[in-house]
Write a protein that holds these residues in place. Structure first.
Motif, PDB file in Angstrom:
ATOM      1  N   VAL A   1       0.822  -1.210   0.000  1.00 62.14           N
ATOM      2  CA  VAL A   1       0.000   0.000   0.000  1.00 62.14           C
ATOM      3  C   VAL A   1       0.861   1.267   0.000  1.00 62.14           C
ATOM      4  CG1 VAL A   1      -1.652   1.315   1.402  1.00 62.14           C
ATOM      5  CG2 VAL A   1      -1.998  -1.112   1.017  1.00 62.14           C
ATOM      6  N   GLN A   2       2.021   1.237   0.627  1.00 63.23           N
ATOM      7  CA  GLN A   2       2.850   2.436   0.733  1.00 63.23           C
ATOM      8  C   GLN A   2       3.242   3.001  -0.631  1.00 63.23           C
ATOM      9  OE1 GLN A   2       6.112   3.622   0.341  1.00 63.23           O
ATOM     10  NE2 GLN A   2       5.600   5.468   1.463  1.00 63.23           N
TER      11      GLN A   2
ATOM     12  N   LEU B   1       2.452   7.237  -4.872  1.00 63.86           N
ATOM     13  CA  LEU B   1       2.007   7.624  -6.204  1.00 63.86           C
ATOM     14  C   LEU B   1       0.872   8.645  -6.130  1.00 63.86           C
ATOM     15  CD1 LEU B   1       2.239   7.103  -9.273  1.00 63.86           C
ATOM     16  CD2 LEU B   1       0.520   5.337  -8.951  1.00 63.86           C
ATOM     17  N   LEU B   2      -0.061   8.437  -5.225  1.00 69.11           N
ATOM     18  CA  LEU B   2      -1.164   9.373  -5.035  1.00 69.11           C
ATOM     19  C   LEU B   2      -0.654  10.727  -4.553  1.00 69.11           C
ATOM     20  CD1 LEU B   2      -4.258   9.737  -5.043  1.00 69.11           C
ATOM     21  CD2 LEU B   2      -4.211   9.052  -2.638  1.00 69.11           C
ATOM     22  N   ALA B   3       0.294  10.727  -3.622  1.00 71.00           N
ATOM     23  CA  ALA B   3       0.850  11.983  -3.112  1.00 71.00           C
ATOM     24  C   ALA B   3       1.572  12.747  -4.213  1.00 71.00           C
ATOM     25  CB  ALA B   3       1.799  11.704  -1.946  1.00 71.00           C
TER      26      ALA B   3
ATOM     27  N   GLY C   1      12.713  10.574  -1.503  1.00 68.31           N
ATOM     28  CA  GLY C   1      12.271   9.395  -0.766  1.00 68.31           C
ATOM     29  C   GLY C   1      10.805   9.102  -1.005  1.00 68.31           C
ATOM     30  N   LEU C   2      10.274   8.231  -0.186  1.00 66.01           N
ATOM     31  CA  LEU C   2       8.868   7.872  -0.273  1.00 66.01           C
ATOM     32  C   LEU C   2       8.083   8.734   0.694  1.00 66.01           C
ATOM     33  CD1 LEU C   2       9.174   3.996  -0.381  1.00 66.01           C
ATOM     34  CD2 LEU C   2       8.722   5.534  -2.276  1.00 66.01           C
ATOM     35  N   THR C   3       7.072   9.387   0.192  1.00 59.68           N
ATOM     36  CA  THR C   3       6.233  10.238   1.033  1.00 59.68           C
ATOM     37  C   THR C   3       4.774   9.927   0.740  1.00 59.68           C
ATOM     38  OG1 THR C   3       5.742  12.499   1.674  1.00 59.68           O
ATOM     39  CG2 THR C   3       6.252  12.149  -0.632  1.00 59.68           C
TER      40      THR C   3
END
Length: 68
Positions: free
Chosen positions: A31-32, A37-39, A53-55
């Motif tokens: 899910v992360q 991708l949505l953010a 990074g991943l946010t």
């Protein structure tokens, strides 16, 4: 469903906990990236390049509308 007649042994409880923990970790791992991708898609395009990074929180909202 477990009734009073069916009691779980300690090994069965451990097995259940391991399976549940593994599934929860897999859910987070799957899910992360979707939240990232949505953010990115909701963020302002000029700020996307500075995101590292991943946010999961958008960095400003896009002010342009992508209508057809």
């Amino acid at each position: 469903m477990i009734t009073d007649k069916m009691r779980r042994t300690p090994l069965e409880r451990l097995e259940y906990a391991v399976i549940l923990s593994t599934l929860m970790i897999l859910v987070v791992l799957m899910v992360q990236p979707l939240l990232n991708l949505l953010a990115v898609s909701l963020s302002d395009p000029s700020r996307v390049a500075r995101m590292s990074g991943l946010t999961i929180v958008p960095n400003g909202f896009s002010s342009t509308s992508g209508g057809c």
